[in-house]
Design a protein around this motif. Structure first.
Motif, PDB file in Angstrom:
ATOM      1  N   GLU A 140       0.561  -1.192  -0.035  1.00  0.00           N
ATOM      2  CA  GLU A 140      -0.133  -0.085  -0.038  1.00  0.00           C
ATOM      3  C   GLU A 140       0.727   1.436  -0.078  1.00  0.00           C
ATOM      4  OE1 GLU A 140      -2.409  -0.387   3.466  1.00  0.00           O
ATOM      5  OE2 GLU A 140      -3.617  -2.194   2.556  1.00  0.00           O
ATOM      6  N   SER A 141       2.192   1.341   0.286  1.00  0.00           N
ATOM      7  CA  SER A 141       2.955   2.274   0.527  1.00  0.00           C
ATOM      8  C   SER A 141       4.054   2.474  -0.752  1.00  0.00           C
ATOM      9  CB  SER A 141       3.918   2.071   1.789  1.00  0.00           C
ATOM     10  OG  SER A 141       2.876   1.990   2.700  1.00  0.00           O
ATOM     11  N   ILE A 142       4.080   1.692  -1.683  1.00  0.00           N
ATOM     12  CA  ILE A 142       5.044   1.506  -2.761  1.00  0.00           C
ATOM     13  C   ILE A 142       4.473   1.223  -4.054  1.00  0.00           C
ATOM     14  CG2 ILE A 142       6.673   0.436  -1.252  1.00  0.00           C
ATOM     15  CD1 ILE A 142       6.196  -2.242  -2.751  1.00  0.00           C
ATOM     16  N   SER A 143       5.148   1.638  -4.996  1.00  0.00           N
ATOM     17  CA  SER A 143       4.827   1.023  -6.232  1.00  0.00           C
ATOM     18  C   SER A 143       6.164   0.742  -7.138  1.00  0.00           C
ATOM     19  CB  SER A 143       4.353   2.543  -7.184  1.00  0.00           C
ATOM     20  OG  SER A 143       4.017   1.890  -8.565  1.00  0.00           O
ATOM     21  N   LEU A 144       5.885  -0.367  -7.965  1.00  0.00           N
ATOM     22  CA  LEU A 144       7.149  -0.884  -8.756  1.00  0.00           C
ATOM     23  C   LEU A 144       6.972  -0.681 -10.318  1.00  0.00           C
ATOM     24  CD1 LEU A 144       9.679  -2.671  -8.913  1.00  0.00           C
ATOM     25  CD2 LEU A 144       7.973  -4.724  -8.643  1.00  0.00           C
ATOM     26  N   THR A 145       8.014  -0.027 -10.857  1.00  0.00           N
ATOM     27  CA  THR A 145       8.032  -0.001 -12.165  1.00  0.00           C
ATOM     28  C   THR A 145       9.168  -1.099 -12.723  1.00  0.00           C
ATOM     29  OG1 THR A 145       7.192   2.044 -12.304  1.00  0.00           O
ATOM     30  CG2 THR A 145       8.472   1.362 -14.176  1.00  0.00           C
ATOM     31  N   GLY A 146       9.063  -2.118 -13.349  1.00  0.00           N
ATOM     32  CA  GLY A 146       9.880  -2.953 -13.658  1.00  0.00           C
ATOM     33  C   GLY A 146      11.019  -2.373 -15.024  1.00  0.00           C
ATOM     34  N   GLN A 147      11.571  -3.452 -15.365  1.00  0.00           N
ATOM     35  CA  GLN A 147      12.297  -3.197 -16.348  1.00  0.00           C
ATOM     36  C   GLN A 147      11.850  -2.981 -18.078  1.00  0.00           C
ATOM     37  OE1 GLN A 147      15.828  -6.073 -16.772  1.00  0.00           O
ATOM     38  NE2 GLN A 147      16.107  -6.026 -14.598  1.00  0.00           N
ATOM     39  N   PHE A 148      10.719  -3.364 -18.086  1.00  0.00           N
ATOM     40  CA  PHE A 148       9.975  -3.130 -19.282  1.00  0.00           C
ATOM     41  C   PHE A 148       8.529  -2.761 -18.818  1.00  0.00           C
ATOM     42  CE2 PHE A 148      12.561  -7.037 -19.865  1.00  0.00           C
ATOM     43  CZ  PHE A 148      13.532  -6.553 -20.765  1.00  0.00           C
ATOM     44  N   ALA A 149       8.161  -1.861 -19.891  1.00  0.00           N
ATOM     45  CA  ALA A 149       6.758  -0.969 -19.656  1.00  0.00           C
ATOM     46  C   ALA A 149       5.626  -2.001 -19.595  1.00  0.00           C
ATOM     47  CB  ALA A 149       6.754  -0.039 -20.757  1.00  0.00           C
ATOM     48  N   ALA A 150       4.898  -1.767 -18.514  1.00  0.00           N
ATOM     49  CA  ALA A 150       3.663  -2.791 -18.451  1.00  0.00           C
ATOM     50  C   ALA A 150       2.515  -2.194 -18.832  1.00  0.00           C
ATOM     51  CB  ALA A 150       3.608  -3.332 -16.904  1.00  0.00           C
ATOM     52  N   VAL A 151       2.288  -1.626 -20.085  1.00  0.00           N
ATOM     53  CA  VAL A 151       1.139  -0.886 -20.360  1.00  0.00           C
ATOM     54  C   VAL A 151       0.360  -1.909 -21.155  1.00  0.00           C
ATOM     55  CG1 VAL A 151       2.514   1.339 -20.241  1.00  0.00           C
ATOM     56  CG2 VAL A 151       2.342   0.218 -22.364  1.00  0.00           C
ATOM     57  N   ASP A 152      -0.826  -1.518 -21.556  1.00  0.00           N
ATOM     58  CA  ASP A 152      -1.585  -2.409 -22.335  1.00  0.00           C
ATOM     59  C   ASP A 152      -1.832  -1.621 -23.740  1.00  0.00           C
ATOM     60  OD1 ASP A 152      -3.840  -3.607 -24.077  1.00  0.00           O
ATOM     61  OD2 ASP A 152      -4.727  -4.253 -22.226  1.00  0.00           O
ATOM     62  N   GLU A 153      -0.827  -2.114 -24.694  1.00  0.00           N
ATOM     63  CA  GLU A 153      -0.877  -1.415 -25.948  1.00  0.00           C
ATOM     64  C   GLU A 153      -2.132  -1.277 -26.678  1.00  0.00           C
ATOM     65  OE1 GLU A 153       2.351  -2.738 -28.104  1.00  0.00           O
ATOM     66  OE2 GLU A 153       3.789  -1.940 -26.725  1.00  0.00           O
ATOM     67  N   VAL A 154      -2.978  -2.127 -26.469  1.00  0.00           N
ATOM     68  CA  VAL A 154      -4.409  -1.989 -27.183  1.00  0.00           C
ATOM     69  C   VAL A 154      -5.341  -0.827 -26.564  1.00  0.00           C
ATOM     70  CG1 VAL A 154      -6.598  -3.205 -27.358  1.00  0.00           C
ATOM     71  CG2 VAL A 154      -4.596  -4.686 -27.412  1.00  0.00           C
ATOM     72  N   LEU A 155      -4.883  -0.247 -25.522  1.00  0.00           N
ATOM     73  CA  LEU A 155      -5.636   0.775 -24.938  1.00  0.00           C
ATOM     74  C   LEU A 155      -5.032   2.181 -25.288  1.00  0.00           C
ATOM     75  CD1 LEU A 155      -6.396  -0.869 -21.423  1.00  0.00           C
ATOM     76  CD2 LEU A 155      -7.831  -0.689 -23.259  1.00  0.00           C
ATOM     77  N   THR A 156      -5.867   3.169 -25.300  1.00  0.00           N
ATOM     78  CA  THR A 156      -5.250   4.552 -25.169  1.00  0.00           C
ATOM     79  C   THR A 156      -4.348   4.737 -23.937  1.00  0.00           C
ATOM     80  OG1 THR A 156      -6.950   5.757 -24.291  1.00  0.00           O
ATOM     81  CG2 THR A 156      -6.914   5.158 -26.443  1.00  0.00           C
ATOM     82  N   GLY A 157      -3.512   5.804 -23.932  1.00  0.00           N
ATOM     83  CA  GLY A 157      -2.941   6.129 -22.852  1.00  0.00           C
ATOM     84  C   GLY A 157      -3.829   6.557 -21.767  1.00  0.00           C
ATOM     85  N   ARG A 158      -4.812   7.125 -21.978  1.00  0.00           N
ATOM     86  CA  ARG A 158      -5.704   7.665 -21.308  1.00  0.00           C
ATOM     87  C   ARG A 158      -6.787   6.483 -20.565  1.00  0.00           C
ATOM     88  NH1 ARG A 158     -11.091   9.495 -20.110  1.00  0.00           N
ATOM     89  NH2 ARG A 158     -11.202  11.412 -18.582  1.00  0.00           N
ATOM     90  N   GLU A 159      -6.725   5.543 -21.365  1.00  0.00           N
ATOM     91  CA  GLU A 159      -7.738   4.293 -20.691  1.00  0.00           C
ATOM     92  C   GLU A 159      -6.618   3.419 -19.854  1.00  0.00           C
ATOM     93  OE1 GLU A 159     -10.535   3.703 -24.638  1.00  0.00           O
ATOM     94  OE2 GLU A 159      -8.577   2.843 -24.666  1.00  0.00           O
ATOM     95  N   ASN A 160      -5.415   3.207 -20.081  1.00  0.00           N
ATOM     96  CA  ASN A 160      -4.742   2.681 -19.234  1.00  0.00           C
ATOM     97  C   ASN A 160      -4.518   3.165 -17.924  1.00  0.00           C
ATOM     98  OD1 ASN A 160      -2.554   0.335 -20.212  1.00  0.00           O
ATOM     99  ND2 ASN A 160      -2.873   1.824 -22.005  1.00  0.00           N
TER     100      ASN A 160
END
Length: 272
Positions: A86-106
């Motif tokens: 609840e206190s952290i966020s992790l961004t890994g070595q590769f972007a974990a975005v959904d490429e089907v969705l728009t940036g706003r939808e992500n």
């Protein structure tokens, strides 16, 4: 008689003591110790296989250490992993975005998963903060590497976690995209977010970090500010040498001029 009031130092945002981890017969971490000051950028520097990602996975509760202790925001990562998450966020070595969705939808999707009120407003605010408003309606598959990474970090910041782990955030990015990510990381720390950054790039640690720890063969071999680390070596004898531009200087100058010409031509076409 004057009574002086002593200021109590803030407890460390992250405290690591004697962390050990092995995978079968391979000992990856051999007793790692360090602490991270709240609101600072701490760079964990090391070559591939040094154990950087393993350590981040332990701190983010994805792995359990074999020995030692670690606390995040004063919470023991082994004893209370849910509160740590609840206190952290992790961004890994590769972007974990959904490429089907728009940036706003992500962004809206993650805000809904975190049960935030008005996820659309949350998404719009983050798009503005990360200079992605104009691209918000485009599918993430059309984004450049730097834009995709900025979107990934923006998604990590939904609900304003006080601590963010960035595991080699600029791996595979071109020089311009790396600088974009660097600016984003600096902005996070300026806003009070504690950043633990792992990297194998010396210039990245030099550009960003308040403190740098070098992890080698499972141990921290040195930990200090850039100035302190430079003092470990004797000063070099100075001779006058004409400074030649680096390849990065040449690339950014040429590409920057080219982009400016294209922008100017686009404006002229619009005026017509």
């Amino acid at each position: 008689m004057t009574t002086a009031t002593a200021k109590t130092a803030a407890p460390p945002a992250i405290l690591v003591q004697g962390i050990e981890k092995s995978f079968k017969d391979v000992q990856v971490l051999r007793g790692v110790d360090f602490e991270v000051t709240p609101g600072s950028i701490f760079a964990l520097l090391g070559s591939n296989g040094a154990g950087k990602t393993t350590l981040v996975r332990i701190l983010s509760t994805l792995l359990t250490a074999d020995g030692g202790t670690a606390t995040v925001e004063g919470i023991d990562v082994a004893a209370d992993p849910q509160r740590v998450r609840e206190s952290i966020s992790l961004t890994g070595q590769f972007a974990a975005v959904d490429e089907v969705l728009t940036g706003r939808e992500n962004l809206v999707l993650v805000a809904k998963l975190r049960h935030l009120k008005n996820p659309g407003a949350v998404a719009d605010d983050l798009l503005a903060r990360f200079n992605l408003t104009d691209a918000g309606a485009r599918r993430a598959a059309t984004y450049s590497g730097g834009m995709r990474r900025r979107l990934d970090i923006a998604m990590s910041l939904i609900d304003n976690p006080p601590i963010i782990f960035l595991d080699e955030p600029t791996t595979g990015l071109d020089p311009q995209a790396r600088i974009e990510v660097w600016q984003t990381v600096k902005h996070l720390a300026a806003g009070g977010t504690t950043v633990l950054l792992t990297t194998q790039y010396l210039d990245e640690a030099e550009q960003l970090a308040d403190r740098i720890a070098i992890l080698h063969q499972g141990r921290i071999i040195v930990n200090g500010s850039l100035t302190e680390l430079k003092q470990l070596l004797p000063p070099a004898e100075v001779e006058y040498v004409e400074k030649q531009p680096t390849l990065e200087d040449v690339f950014l100058t040429l590409v920057g001029d080219h982009d400016a010409d294209n922008t100017a031509r686009g404006s002229a076409d619009t005026d017509k």
